[in-house]
Design a protein around this motif. Sequence first.
Motif, PDB file in Angstrom:
ATOM      1  N   ARG A  11     -64.952  39.187  -1.271  1.00 25.78           N
ATOM      2  CA  ARG A  11     -64.688  37.379  -1.305  1.00 25.78           C
ATOM      3  C   ARG A  11     -64.651  37.077  -2.432  1.00 25.78           C
ATOM      4  O   ARG A  11     -64.503  36.261  -2.404  1.00 25.78           O
ATOM      5  N   ALA A  12     -65.495  37.399  -3.910  1.00 28.12           N
ATOM      6  CA  ALA A  12     -66.151  36.642  -4.354  1.00 28.12           C
ATOM      7  C   ALA A  12     -64.731  36.523  -5.645  1.00 28.12           C
ATOM      8  O   ALA A  12     -64.202  35.611  -5.708  1.00 28.12           O
ATOM      9  N   ALA A  22     -69.126  29.405  -2.831  1.00 27.49           N
ATOM     10  CA  ALA A  22     -69.327  29.839  -1.110  1.00 27.49           C
ATOM     11  C   ALA A  22     -68.245  29.632  -0.438  1.00 27.49           C
ATOM     12  O   ALA A  22     -67.807  28.691  -0.449  1.00 27.49           O
ATOM     13  N   ILE A  23     -68.446  30.210   0.819  1.00 21.97           N
ATOM     14  CA  ILE A  23     -67.651  30.642   1.747  1.00 21.97           C
ATOM     15  C   ILE A  23     -67.609  28.965   2.731  1.00 21.97           C
ATOM     16  O   ILE A  23     -67.173  28.726   3.036  1.00 21.97           O
ATOM     17  N   ASP A  24     -68.991  28.685   2.336  1.00 25.32           N
ATOM     18  CA  ASP A  24     -69.600  27.057   2.947  1.00 25.32           C
ATOM     19  C   ASP A  24     -68.657  26.469   2.304  1.00 25.32           C
ATOM     20  O   ASP A  24     -68.530  24.733   3.216  1.00 25.32           O
ATOM     21  N   ASP A  25     -68.449  26.121   1.085  1.00 27.47           N
ATOM     22  CA  ASP A  25     -67.725  25.140   0.651  1.00 27.47           C
ATOM     23  C   ASP A  25     -66.194  24.880   1.395  1.00 27.47           C
ATOM     24  O   ASP A  25     -65.852  24.070   1.008  1.00 27.47           O
ATOM     25  N   LEU A  26     -65.657  26.181   1.891  1.00 23.44           N
ATOM     26  CA  LEU A  26     -64.553  25.766   2.392  1.00 23.44           C
ATOM     27  C   LEU A  26     -64.571  24.710   3.754  1.00 23.44           C
ATOM     28  O   LEU A  26     -63.246  24.618   4.404  1.00 23.44           O
ATOM     29  N   PHE A  27     -65.372  25.148   4.268  1.00 22.17           N
ATOM     30  CA  PHE A  27     -65.954  23.592   5.511  1.00 22.17           C
ATOM     31  C   PHE A  27     -66.337  22.263   5.121  1.00 22.17           C
ATOM     32  O   PHE A  27     -66.849  21.712   6.330  1.00 22.17           O
TER      33      PHE A  27
END
Length: 452
Positions: A11-12, A22-27
């Motif tokens: 994932r990193a 971070a994954i939240d940046d995709l949303f």
Amino acid sequence: MRYLPLTETDRAEMLAAVGAGAIDDLFVDVPKDLLLGEPIEGLPLHASEMAVERHMSRLAGQNLSAGEAPFFIGAGAYRHHVPATVDHLIQRGEFLTAYTPYQPEIAQGTLQVLFEFQTQVARLFGTDIANASMYDGSTACWEAVQMADRITRRDRVVLSGGLHPHYVSTIRTMARFTRDEIDSRVPVLDAEPDDAALIEAISDETGSVVVQYPDILGRVPDLAAISDAAHAKGALLIVVVTEPVALGLIEAPGKLGADIVVGEGQSLGVGLSFGGPYLGLFGCREKFVRQMPGRVCGETVDADGKRGFVLTLSTREQHIRREKATSNICTNSGLCALAFSIHMTLLGGGGLARLARLNHARARKLVDRLERIEGVSCLNHAYFNEVTIILPQDARETVRVLADRGVLAGVSLGRLYPDANELHRGLLVTATETVSDEDIETFASALEGVLA
């Protein structure tokens, strides 16, 4: 197989590759109030495969499916008997895994089927040519409107009140991104279609007129008169057919002056399947072929003179320069097109006509029985296998009560037109060849009990 097979390192590395911390940046484009801040209440974080299967089976057991009860629902999707041969053939590996046949040298079987499918649709619709399928009936209808815009260079669209409201909704949704002016109306509970009002609405600025045949209330509009009126103003006539079996009994739209004919092919070869996947049909006059969306499969010969098949015309944005494409949403339904073609082949012209007569006979028997119930009447007596019944009370509650009693009684017009109070007593019922005399009597007896 695990649902989340990636490691933290995987994932990193992926986040680093796209430049996200971070994954939240995709949303970040999703409004904050629409993002879940914590797990959904009542939903477990994990469960075994067996537990999930048991839970899903219990949920599925709450459904009352088409084959388990007397079934009179239509309104654009119809229950017909699909021969076992259809499923057997479409599950062959060479068909089940095939998509767009980009390489004709390894896709001759698929191309030949699509070529035959086009021939069947063109003959069914009475058009010069048909394409190699589209996504579904409603999006095919919008594509026809856009095609008419390009041909006439006009962007005013007149929709019949008898056009299925879901098709109207699709057109209005897509028209938000174009300059099209949509002139639509709600149907009136009248024995005759709104042909006169529709013709009156056609002006010198109209690019296309869209008519359903038979319409949403089961009536059969006068396509020849509407065609003459549209052509007199320089507009094109687009005809929508949601029940292709009807064309085994009534005249093909292309023979009555339609310029573009679209429809939903689900009735032949494709089950109800809770609403999809379905099959968009599209035919038109040959002179308009270069403005037609989708693909056309053609017949040719190879270097040795042997018969072969190729993609003759591909106007999708993924085939040609985007600005030259006629469409960017014309995903085809190849496997459903194959199912349609196999079913049509099994029926043949004579079989389709016999099936259509059987459907009409079943509908007549249903109407005759329902009209013997006090307070129940039929809107009109010129229909195919679907007709509007007028009840002495709101049809929505009646449908719900009958469903609780094991009868799927049809579609209430109040569900389709919640804001039109004058339509709320209308119940759209359908009787195909799958409806038995026992089903009809069960429905009638249950309705008598509800209305008593």
